[in-house]
Design an enzyme around this catalytic site. Structure first.
Site, PDB file in Angstrom:
ATOM      1  CB  CYS A   1       2.349 -70.134  37.844  1.00 11.35           C
ATOM      2  SG  CYS A   1       1.052 -69.183  38.015  1.00 11.35           S
TER       3      CYS A   1
ATOM      4  CB  CYS B   1       3.576 -68.970  42.471  1.00 11.12           C
ATOM      5  SG  CYS B   1       2.236 -69.629  41.578  1.00 11.12           S
TER       6      CYS B   1
ATOM      7  CG  HIS C   1      -1.513 -66.597  39.946  1.00  6.42           C
ATOM      8  ND1 HIS C   1      -0.418 -67.316  40.578  1.00  6.42           N
ATOM      9  CD2 HIS C   1      -2.149 -66.303  40.997  1.00  6.42           C
ATOM     10  CE1 HIS C   1      -0.702 -67.289  41.904  1.00  6.42           C
ATOM     11  NE2 HIS C   1      -1.673 -66.682  42.282  1.00  6.42           N
TER      12      HIS C   1
ATOM     13  CD  GLU D   1       2.895 -66.190  36.060  1.00  7.23           C
ATOM     14  OE1 GLU D   1       3.804 -65.895  36.781  1.00  7.23           O
ATOM     15  OE2 GLU D   1       1.515 -66.198  36.502  1.00  7.23           O
TER      16      GLU D   1
END
Length: 153
Positions: A112, A109, A81, A83
Site C-alpha cells: 500500500c 503495509c 487492501h 488503501e
C-alpha cells in the site's frame, strides 16, 4: 443546552474510516480508508475481494488455511487492501489522487505504501495496529507526512 465539541479534521476522517471498515469482508481484520483532498472525501475503500468475486466470508480465509501470519506473504490472499481500494476506486471514477490525504484505520503495509507514493498522496493519517517499518521508511523517503493517532482527540 450543552454544545458538542466538533472533532478536528483528522479525527473526523478517521471516524469515517472506522465506518467504512464495517463493510470489510475479511475474516481476519477489518480495515477502512478514506481518501481526501481539500477536506473533501474523494474516495473510500475497505478490504475485501476484487469486484465481482466471492468474498472470504463465502469462501473462507486462504491465509488462515495456510497458517500465514499477519504481515507476511500478502500475495496469498483474495482480498484487496482498503488503501488500495480507495486509490483504485478513485482511478475507476476518474478522480485524481495527487496531493490527497489518506486516513486509515491501520498503518499501511509496504504494498500500500508503494501505491500511496505513486498515487501522489502527500499525507497518511493512521491509527497504527500494524507494523511495517519498511513501509514507513519508504513513505518518509518519498516526503509523505505520516501521522499516527491511536486515540481520538
Amino acid at each position: 443546552m450543552k454544545q458538542m465539541e466538533r472533532p478536528g479534521w483528522d479525527d473526523y476522517f478517521l471516524q469515517l474510516a472506522d465506518l467504512v471498515a464495517t463493510r470489510s469482508t475479511c475474516l481476519r481484520r477489518h480495515v477502512g480508508a478514506v481518501l481526501v483532498r481539500n477536506e473533501r472525501i474523494i474516495s473510500t475503500g475497505y478490504n475485501g475481494a476484487p469486484r465481482g468475486l466471492k468474498h472470504c466470508l463465502d469462501t473462507g480465509c486462504l491465509r488462515e488455511e495456510r497458517q500465514i501470519p499477519s504481515g507476511y506473504r500478502y500475495e496469498l490472499c483474495r482480498g484487496v487492501h482498503a488503501e488500495q481500494n480507495a486509490i483504485i476506486n478513485a482511478a475507476y471514477y476518474g478522480i485524481a489522487t495527487q496531493d490527497a490525504v489518506i486516513y486509515c484505520t491501520n498503518q499501511p503495509c509496504i504494498i500500500c505504501a508503494r501505491m500511496i507514493i505513486n498515487a501522489g498522496i502527500v499525507k497518511v493519517v493512521h491509527r497504527g495496529d500494524f507494523e511495517d517499518t519498511l513501509a514507513l521508511e519508504l513513505m518518509e523517503e518519498a516526503g509523505i507526512t505520516i501521522v499516527e493517532k491511536r486515540n481520538m482527540g
